[in-house]
Design a protein around this motif. Sequence first.
Motif, PDB file in Angstrom:
ATOM      1  N   ALA A 235       0.813  -1.220   0.000  1.00  0.00           N
ATOM      2  CA  ALA A 235       0.000   0.000   0.000  1.00  0.00           C
ATOM      3  C   ALA A 235       0.848   1.272   0.000  1.00  0.00           C
ATOM      4  O   ALA A 235       0.309   2.374   0.122  1.00  0.00           O
ATOM      5  N   GLY A 236       2.160   1.134  -0.125  1.00  0.00           N
ATOM      6  CA  GLY A 236       3.029   2.309  -0.151  1.00  0.00           C
ATOM      7  C   GLY A 236       3.218   2.980   1.190  1.00  0.00           C
ATOM      8  O   GLY A 236       3.640   4.140   1.255  1.00  0.00           O
ATOM      9  N   ILE A 250       7.933   2.725  -2.343  1.00  0.00           N
ATOM     10  CA  ILE A 250       7.187   2.274  -3.499  1.00  0.00           C
ATOM     11  C   ILE A 250       6.254   1.160  -3.048  1.00  0.00           C
ATOM     12  O   ILE A 250       6.626   0.296  -2.243  1.00  0.00           O
ATOM     13  N   ALA A 251       5.012   1.197  -3.519  1.00  0.00           N
ATOM     14  CA  ALA A 251       4.028   0.194  -3.124  1.00  0.00           C
ATOM     15  C   ALA A 251       4.419  -1.173  -3.690  1.00  0.00           C
ATOM     16  O   ALA A 251       4.776  -1.293  -4.864  1.00  0.00           O
ATOM     17  N   TYR A 287      -2.301   7.607   4.576  1.00  0.00           N
ATOM     18  CA  TYR A 287      -0.869   7.301   4.556  1.00  0.00           C
ATOM     19  C   TYR A 287      -0.504   6.282   3.485  1.00  0.00           C
ATOM     20  O   TYR A 287       0.644   5.846   3.412  1.00  0.00           O
ATOM     21  N   THR A 288      -1.483   5.907   2.644  1.00  0.00           N
ATOM     22  CA  THR A 288      -1.203   4.956   1.575  1.00  0.00           C
ATOM     23  C   THR A 288      -0.942   5.692   0.269  1.00  0.00           C
ATOM     24  O   THR A 288      -1.392   6.814   0.074  1.00  0.00           O
ATOM     25  N   ASN A 289      -0.208   5.027  -0.623  1.00  0.00           N
ATOM     26  CA  ASN A 289       0.137   5.644  -1.903  1.00  0.00           C
ATOM     27  C   ASN A 289       0.394   4.535  -2.911  1.00  0.00           C
ATOM     28  O   ASN A 289       1.507   4.020  -3.011  1.00  0.00           O
ATOM     29  N   SER A 290      -0.659   4.150  -3.638  1.00  0.00           N
ATOM     30  CA  SER A 290      -0.567   3.001  -4.522  1.00  0.00           C
ATOM     31  C   SER A 290      -1.339   3.250  -5.809  1.00  0.00           C
ATOM     32  O   SER A 290      -2.527   3.561  -5.778  1.00  0.00           O
ATOM     33  N   PHE A 291      -0.674   3.093  -6.945  1.00  0.00           N
ATOM     34  CA  PHE A 291      -1.340   3.255  -8.230  1.00  0.00           C
ATOM     35  C   PHE A 291      -2.329   2.119  -8.480  1.00  0.00           C
ATOM     36  O   PHE A 291      -3.413   2.340  -9.022  1.00  0.00           O
ATOM     37  N   LEU A 292      -1.947   0.892  -8.102  1.00  0.00           N
ATOM     38  CA  LEU A 292      -2.829  -0.240  -8.382  1.00  0.00           C
ATOM     39  C   LEU A 292      -4.122  -0.185  -7.581  1.00  0.00           C
ATOM     40  O   LEU A 292      -5.166  -0.636  -8.051  1.00  0.00           O
ATOM     41  N   LEU A 293      -4.067   0.384  -6.366  1.00  0.00           N
ATOM     42  CA  LEU A 293      -5.296   0.508  -5.589  1.00  0.00           C
ATOM     43  C   LEU A 293      -6.243   1.515  -6.239  1.00  0.00           C
ATOM     44  O   LEU A 293      -7.457   1.466  -6.014  1.00  0.00           O
TER      45      LEU A 293
END
Length: 312
Positions: A235-236, A250-251, A287-293
């Motif tokens: 989740a980054g 990086i996630a 606090y998450t950072n994810s392109f796939l999510l």
Amino acid sequence: MQMPGEVTITEVCPRDGFQSLPNSIDSIDKIKIINDIIDCGYKQIEVTSFVHPKAIPQLRDAEEVVTQISRKNNVKLRALVPNLRGLERAINAGVDKVKLMLSATDSHSLSNANCKTVEAMDGFVPLVERAEDSQVAVSGSISVAFGCPYEGLVPVDRLLMICEKYLELGINDLSLADTTGMGNPFQVQKVIGALRREFPEMRFSMHLHNTRGMAFANAVAGLEVGVTDFDSSVAGLGGCPYAPNASGNIASEDLIHGFEEMGIKTGIDLDKVISVARSLEQQHKPYTNSFLLKAGKNSDLHIKPKGQEKLG
């Protein structure tokens, strides 16, 4: 250019991710998350850091977490240790590997370890000697290797000096961390290329933060100069508490997906990782950072718009 057929990804969310969260996570919840991560197929997980509870309260339950998770699938457990006391705790808890904490610059080292870089390395001697009497392997690290928030660009000569001192300690497994996401692909190739030419016996891994959206590009640049070991966080989640504005790693799902799309095997079940990431997103979304999510996998196709079948 020839790319590797497979890579090893170490999951660091239980350490780097959890330590960055402002609210405490119950030990039982940490244990469940780590068990779910183990089920994803990782070969190695960085489970915690054996630091003083006052330094990072979120990791005060390090022993409880390590001793109560379900160790299976031959997963290796790694932990960060700042000093001899931390190493003793890690050995007693039963981790497989410890990673030493070191900053590339004196400014970051003074913030992180209260001493300059070379002084910190001098302090590693008793840790290495103690580890030799145990079954625990020792690896090294260089934080802010691709840019320091206080000093800017780190000269390659300084990184070469640090690598030389690590070899003198008998350590040839070394993590290069872009702690504040200041690196770029050209720089990654230049720096790691120089280090590998000078120290072909060393095994370099990359610990990448996505502060400025450069992490995956930097990972590919690392691949191109022979790096096959990478850290990432589900989740980054993550961020260095001693570096201003250092956002998350990086996630894992982004890194795994990107490599797999390139035909590079990770041995990790991406769908299971995404499931863990979605659970963390629900609990810690700011606090998450994810392109796939946000976008899903490339293979996640959608229903065609109505009437499209009549076109053409």
